[in-house]
Design an enzyme around this catalytic site. Structure first.
Site, short mmCIF file in Angstrom:
data_model
loop_
_atom_site.label_atom_id
_atom_site.label_comp_id
_atom_site.label_asym_id
_atom_site.label_seq_id
_atom_site.Cartn_x
_atom_site.Cartn_y
_atom_site.Cartn_z
CG ASP A 124 0.91 -1.27 -15.84
OD1 ASP A 124 0.04 -0.85 -15.06
OD2 ASP A 124 1.99 -0.69 -16.03
N GLY A 176 -6.03 -6.22 -11.04
CA GLY A 176 -6.75 -5.29 -10.19
C GLY A 176 -7.52 -4.26 -10.98
NE ARG A 177 -4.16 0.53 -11.26
CZ ARG A 177 -3.33 1.28 -11.98
NH1 ARG A 177 -3.62 2.54 -12.24
NH2 ARG A 177 -2.19 0.78 -12.43
CB CYS A 190 -0.93 0.00 1.22
SG CYS A 190 -1.99 1.47 1.27
#
Length: 345
Positions: free
Chosen positions: A199, A221-222, A98
């Site tokens: 990515d 994730g994103r 984090c």
């Protein structure tokens, strides 16, 4: 499990405020994922709350669940490990990545990458308190990546079963390009499995990451927020059929379903926040110009009903060719990786 090489194993990454039980269940039911991860559970010096931990350990049916804890208090992290194990987790994971300033100030998350002695003790006490697979999610380093192998070996030698690396430094936050060469370095240097993260914006990127780095699994994730069908597309590219081509109607249906599921767990304001967060990412698949301005307009709506109505009106008629959600990428001129996927927030 993670050592299987026939097909790339896929994990849904832990994301703060986003990978709550409602979203995890939706993604698990859609398919293609091997493991879903909770958002991190912050473990402070206060007594560990079993009630809090149980709330995070909402398990989707038939889907292994990794519960991520973040903290640096040895006793409380050890206790949290035991409680997470008892609450029904399948994997216990420690957050060493984090980058948030608040986490760093408190000496947790990526801050622990600067203190390998404490990091080693932390993983050791957690190892002693669970029979479950124990993992760690790290970044490439705090302000440089030169010690990443030493950091990863510290985690390995303290008893972790596998490690996930997001190959950006803490100082990078999410800027620039994730350096997949670091994933390969760890794969070569460690004896435990390495999971790559960072990515894989298109389904084809996940397979390319595996091919280029040798990682045993890919955590997404994103990109799964931007394209909630990416796991199914990756599965299809590995021989399960033709990859999905999703349309604006699919995006609207996803928002409707997310609102329905979140409505069972969140207040109206909470549901509105979740929908707007989802739209920020989904909007990156919409071409720049008038259409993307339309997504910005949706974000200004003040109620859940208004957001869903505006989404149906502004996005619902888009066909697959107008969206940058193809499995191979490059569907639109605006295609690109990482920060070329311009934020619309």
């Amino acid at each position: 499990g993670l050592e299987e090489r026939s097909a790339v194993r896929l994990l849904l990454a832990p994301m703060e405020g986003l990978t709550h039980p409602a979203f995890r269940a939706l993604m698990a039911e859609r398919g293609g994922i091997g493991v879903v991860c909770t958002e991190f559970v912050r473990i402070t010096r206060a007594p560990v709350s079993l009630k809090l931990l149980r709330r995070h350990v909402g398990k989707p049916a038939g889907m292994p669940l990794s519960v991520q804890v973040m903290g640096n208090d040895l006793d409380n992290m050890a206790e949290a490990t035991e409680l997470v194990t008892a609450a029904g987790a399948d994997v216990v994971d420690i957050n060493l990545g984090c980058p948030a300033p608040k986490a760093v100030r408190k000496g947790v998350g990526s801050a622990l990458l600067r203190d390998r002695a404490l990091l080693g003790r932390l993983v050791t006490v957690m190892r002693e308190r669970t029979h479950l697979p124990l993992s760690a999610k790290i970044r490439a380093g705090f302000d440089d990546a030169s010690a990443v192998v030493d950091i990863a070996r510290t985690v390995q030698d303290a008893g972790a079963d596998f490690i996930t690396v997001h190959p950006r430094r803490r100082t990078d936050f999410y800027r620039g390009v994730a350096d997949w060469r670091i994933i390969e370095r760890l794969q070569r240097a460690l004896t435990i499995p390495v999971v790559g993260n960072g990515d894989a914006w298109y389904a084809a990127d996940a397979l390319r990451m595996r091919a280029e780095t040798g990682c045993v699994a890919v955590m997404v994730g994103r990109p799964a927020l931007r394209n909630p069908w990416i796991f199914l597309q990756i599965e299809a590219l590995q021989g399960a059929g033709e990859p999905l081509r999703t349309s604006g109607r699919d995006l609207v249906a996803h928002l409707d379903e997310l609102a329905r599921r979140c409505g069972e767990a969140f207040s109206e304001r909470g549901v509105l926040g979740q929908l707007k967060e989802a739209l920020v990412y989904l909007g990156r698949a919409v071409p720049p110009g008038e259409l993307r301005e339309g997504v910005r307009a949706i974000l200004r709506e003040a109620t859940v009903e208004a957001v869903l109505e505006a989404s149906a009106r502004r996005i619902g008629s888009l066909d697959a060719a107008q969206l940058d959600l193809a499995a191979e990428g490059g569907a639109l001129e605006s295609s690109g990786r990482v920060d070329q996927l311009r934020d619309i927030a």
